[in-house]
Design an enzyme around this catalytic site. Structure first.
Site, PDB file in Angstrom:
ATOM      1  N   ARG A 139      -0.678  -0.730  -8.726  1.00 23.54           N
ATOM      2  CA  ARG A 139      -2.090  -0.481  -8.439  1.00 23.54           C
ATOM      3  C   ARG A 139      -2.272   1.040  -8.430  1.00 23.54           C
ATOM      4  NH1 ARG A 139      -3.233  -1.250  -2.536  1.00 23.54           N
ATOM      5  NH2 ARG A 139      -3.377  -3.466  -2.965  1.00 23.54           N
ATOM      6  N   ASP A 141       0.843  -1.202   0.000  1.00 20.29           N
ATOM      7  CA  ASP A 141       0.000   0.000   0.000  1.00 20.29           C
ATOM      8  C   ASP A 141       0.877   1.249   0.000  1.00 20.29           C
ATOM      9  OD1 ASP A 141      -2.189  -1.645   0.220  1.00 20.29           O
ATOM     10  OD2 ASP A 141      -2.564  -1.216   2.328  1.00 20.29           O
TER      11      ASP A 141
HETATM   12  P1  FDA Z   1     -14.111   8.668  -5.939  1.00 22.87           P
HETATM   13  O1  FDA Z   1     -13.755   8.991  -4.530  1.00 22.87           O
HETATM   14  O2  FDA Z   1     -14.240   9.756  -6.918  1.00 22.87           O
HETATM   15  O3  FDA Z   1     -15.416   7.798  -5.916  1.00 22.87           O
HETATM   16  C1  FDA Z   1     -16.135   7.454  -7.080  1.00 22.87           C
HETATM   17  C2  FDA Z   1     -17.496   6.939  -6.664  1.00 22.87           C
HETATM   18  O4  FDA Z   1     -17.330   5.694  -5.953  1.00 22.87           O
HETATM   19  C3  FDA Z   1     -18.212   7.865  -5.658  1.00 22.87           C
HETATM   20  O5  FDA Z   1     -18.960   8.838  -6.313  1.00 22.87           O
HETATM   21  C4  FDA Z   1     -19.043   6.889  -4.882  1.00 22.87           C
HETATM   22  O6  FDA Z   1     -20.219   6.585  -5.605  1.00 22.87           O
HETATM   23  C5  FDA Z   1     -18.188   5.648  -4.839  1.00 22.87           C
HETATM   24  N1  FDA Z   1     -17.361   5.612  -3.621  1.00 22.87           N
HETATM   25  C6  FDA Z   1     -16.031   5.860  -3.519  1.00 22.87           C
HETATM   26  N2  FDA Z   1     -15.613   5.717  -2.252  1.00 22.87           N
HETATM   27  C7  FDA Z   1     -16.717   5.385  -1.545  1.00 22.87           C
HETATM   28  C8  FDA Z   1     -16.955   5.103  -0.178  1.00 22.87           C
HETATM   29  N3  FDA Z   1     -15.956   5.135   0.714  1.00 22.87           N
HETATM   30  N4  FDA Z   1     -18.210   4.794   0.198  1.00 22.87           N
HETATM   31  C9  FDA Z   1     -19.235   4.741  -0.695  1.00 22.87           C
HETATM   32  N5  FDA Z   1     -19.067   4.995  -2.005  1.00 22.87           N
HETATM   33  C10 FDA Z   1     -17.837   5.315  -2.422  1.00 22.87           C
HETATM   34  N6  FDA Z   1      -5.413   4.852  -1.203  1.00 22.87           N
HETATM   35  C11 FDA Z   1      -4.164   5.138  -0.807  1.00 22.87           C
HETATM   36  O7  FDA Z   1      -3.834   6.301  -0.585  1.00 22.87           O
HETATM   37  N7  FDA Z   1      -3.257   4.116  -0.631  1.00 22.87           N
HETATM   38  C12 FDA Z   1      -3.560   2.814  -0.898  1.00 22.87           C
HETATM   39  O8  FDA Z   1      -2.713   1.936  -0.733  1.00 22.87           O
HETATM   40  C13 FDA Z   1      -4.862   2.516  -1.365  1.00 22.87           C
HETATM   41  N8  FDA Z   1      -5.224   1.239  -1.679  1.00 22.87           N
HETATM   42  C14 FDA Z   1      -6.429   1.010  -2.304  1.00 22.87           C
HETATM   43  C15 FDA Z   1      -6.728  -0.251  -2.804  1.00 22.87           C
HETATM   44  C16 FDA Z   1      -7.908  -0.461  -3.517  1.00 22.87           C
HETATM   45  C17 FDA Z   1      -8.197  -1.816  -4.086  1.00 22.87           C
HETATM   46  C18 FDA Z   1      -8.831   0.618  -3.693  1.00 22.87           C
HETATM   47  C19 FDA Z   1     -10.104   0.431  -4.463  1.00 22.87           C
HETATM   48  C20 FDA Z   1      -8.542   1.847  -3.158  1.00 22.87           C
HETATM   49  C21 FDA Z   1      -7.372   2.066  -2.443  1.00 22.87           C
HETATM   50  N9  FDA Z   1      -7.071   3.318  -1.917  1.00 22.87           N
HETATM   51  C22 FDA Z   1      -5.791   3.571  -1.487  1.00 22.87           C
HETATM   52  C23 FDA Z   1      -8.129   4.346  -1.761  1.00 22.87           C
HETATM   53  C24 FDA Z   1      -8.151   5.330  -2.922  1.00 22.87           C
HETATM   54  O9  FDA Z   1      -7.032   6.182  -2.864  1.00 22.87           O
HETATM   55  C25 FDA Z   1      -9.423   6.204  -2.883  1.00 22.87           C
HETATM   56  O10 FDA Z   1      -9.422   6.958  -1.695  1.00 22.87           O
HETATM   57  C26 FDA Z   1     -10.723   5.424  -2.950  1.00 22.87           C
HETATM   58  O11 FDA Z   1     -10.641   4.367  -3.860  1.00 22.87           O
HETATM   59  C27 FDA Z   1     -11.891   6.357  -3.387  1.00 22.87           C
HETATM   60  O12 FDA Z   1     -11.622   6.919  -4.619  1.00 22.87           O
HETATM   61  P2  FDA Z   1     -12.279   6.427  -6.002  1.00 22.87           P
HETATM   62  O13 FDA Z   1     -11.186   6.194  -6.969  1.00 22.87           O
HETATM   63  O14 FDA Z   1     -13.158   5.267  -5.782  1.00 22.87           O
HETATM   64  O15 FDA Z   1     -13.044   7.680  -6.565  1.00 22.87           O
END
Ligand code: FDA
Length: 309
Positions: free
Chosen positions: A182, A132
């Site tokens: 990732r 991570d």
């Molecule tokens: P965004 O936040 O724009 O969300 C898009 C849509 O997804 C939202 O409009 C909502 O509908 C839905 N959504 C997103 N998050 C949600 C929530 N918590 N609850 C409900 N709905 C939600 N970060 C980091 O800094 N270090 C790391 O090592 C990791 N590792 C990691 C692994 C994996 C497999 C994932 C999926 C994510 C991470 N992250 C992470 C977290 C990442 O940085 C980020 O904060 C989250 O994925 C939310 O961002 P999105 O890309 O989903 O987009």
């Protein structure tokens, strides 16, 4: 960045709140939406259920900023056992670890040794370990750690964050290693001189980096995990991959347990590789508050649990 997001990220890093808030029952109940349970067995069972729908998983025991060497050894031993159990169960499950769980705050060499032991066991079992990415202060050390481990072990991946201005350059430097990457947007509170403050800029950089990484899947042997729940980005990336002549299984999507579940099932049903990251463990508070910060509307869900108590 919204005020609510800032406030929640501040709470996630506040020591006193980290200790007191998890004691409240309504908060404990609300967290169950994002994790099947605190025990490894809960995560394994959730993995079995997802397997029925053709989804694979990544397991991670929550924890960060471990400040005691003996505790880092316990984390290492835990993951050695997890790898063994994954093998015995026949589950397609990788593991994902935070460097500060393995001692990065204490001593880089200790962290490297712990990580190497885990990656070595994973290699013997032909499994993968993902690293991570934490707050920006850890990025240089985490990159160095990855480069050092990747030299000897191919099945180790690294998370990079699209909100950081530096990430494009970091990726360019990693390409000669045929890295496993990732790509995420980034979950921590970072200042504007380090990270894009506007969500639209983060989204645009995510797409630009994804495009660059897709172009290097065949050219430089990049293994790619697209880790976002953003349906617009997912669609754009699918179209870009197709335009670049990549097949659906040339890269994978990685999403979090309990978030956009319909999208997860849809991607798997359409033939994409879909991996769900399942968290477990008792140290869930800062991680959970970061999930709330990603979508402050989630607080309503916490409040509903308060009124149910
Ligand atoms: P965004 O936040 O724009 O969300 C898009 C849509 O997804 C939202 O409009 C909502 O509908 C839905 N959504 C997103 N998050 C949600 C929530 N918590 N609850 C409900 N709905 C939600 N970060 C980091 O800094 N270090 C790391 O090592 C990791 N590792 C990691 C692994 C994996 C497999 C994932 C999926 C994510 C991470 N992250 C992470 C977290 C990442 O940085 C980020 O904060 C989250 O994925 C939310 O961002 P999105 O890309 O989903 O987009």
């Amino acid at each position: 960045m919204s005020l609510a997001r800032n406030a929640l990220l501040w709470i996630s890093e506040n020591r006193t709140l980290r200790q007191t808030l998890p004691r409240y029952k309504f908060i404990r109940r609300a967290v169950s939406r994002f994790m099947p349970g605190e025990e490894l067995a809960d995560a394994m069972q959730a993995g079995d259920k997802l397997k029925e729908k053709k989804l694979t998983v990544i397991l991670t025991r929550l924890g960060e900023n471990v400040a005691d060497a003996a505790e880092t050894a316990e984390v290492k031993n835990h993951y050695l056992g997890v790898l063994q159990q994954i093998q015995q169960r026949g589950l397609d499950a990788y593991i994902s670890i935070k460097p500060t769980q393995l001692g990065l705050d204490l001593n880089e060499e200790l962290c490297f040794k712990n990580l190497t032991a885990i990656v070595e066991r994973a290699a013997a079992l032909q499994n993968w370990v993902w690293i991570d990415m934490e707050q920006s202060g850890y990025v240089d050390r985490t990159l160095a750690l990855y480069k050092k481990v990747r030299k000897n072990y191919p099945k180790v991946g690294l998370c990079v964050q699209a909100y950081l201005y530096r990430t494009q350059k970091d990726l360019e430097a990693l390409l000669p290693l045929s890295p496993a990457i990732r790509l995420v947007k980034g979950a921590y509170m970072e200042p504007a001189n380090i990270a894009y403050p506007k969500k639209s800029d983060v989204d645009a950089n995510f797409f630009a980096l994804a495009k660059m990484l897709l172009a290097n899947v065949k050219k430089n042997g990049v293994t790619l995990g697209i880790a976002t729940h953003d349906k617009i980005l997912i669609k754009k990336i699918q179209e870009e991959a197709e335009a670049q002549g990549l097949a659906k299984n040339d890269y994978e999507f990685q999403l979090l347990y309990g978030i956009q579940t319909d999208e997860q099932f849809r991607l798997a049903a359409e033939g994409y590789r879909m991996r769900v990251l399942i968290s477990y463990g008792s140290y869930w508070f800062p991680w959970y508050v970061r999930r709330l910060a990603e979508r402050p509307a989630n607080i309503l869900f916490v409040l509903k649990n308060l009124f149910r108590s």
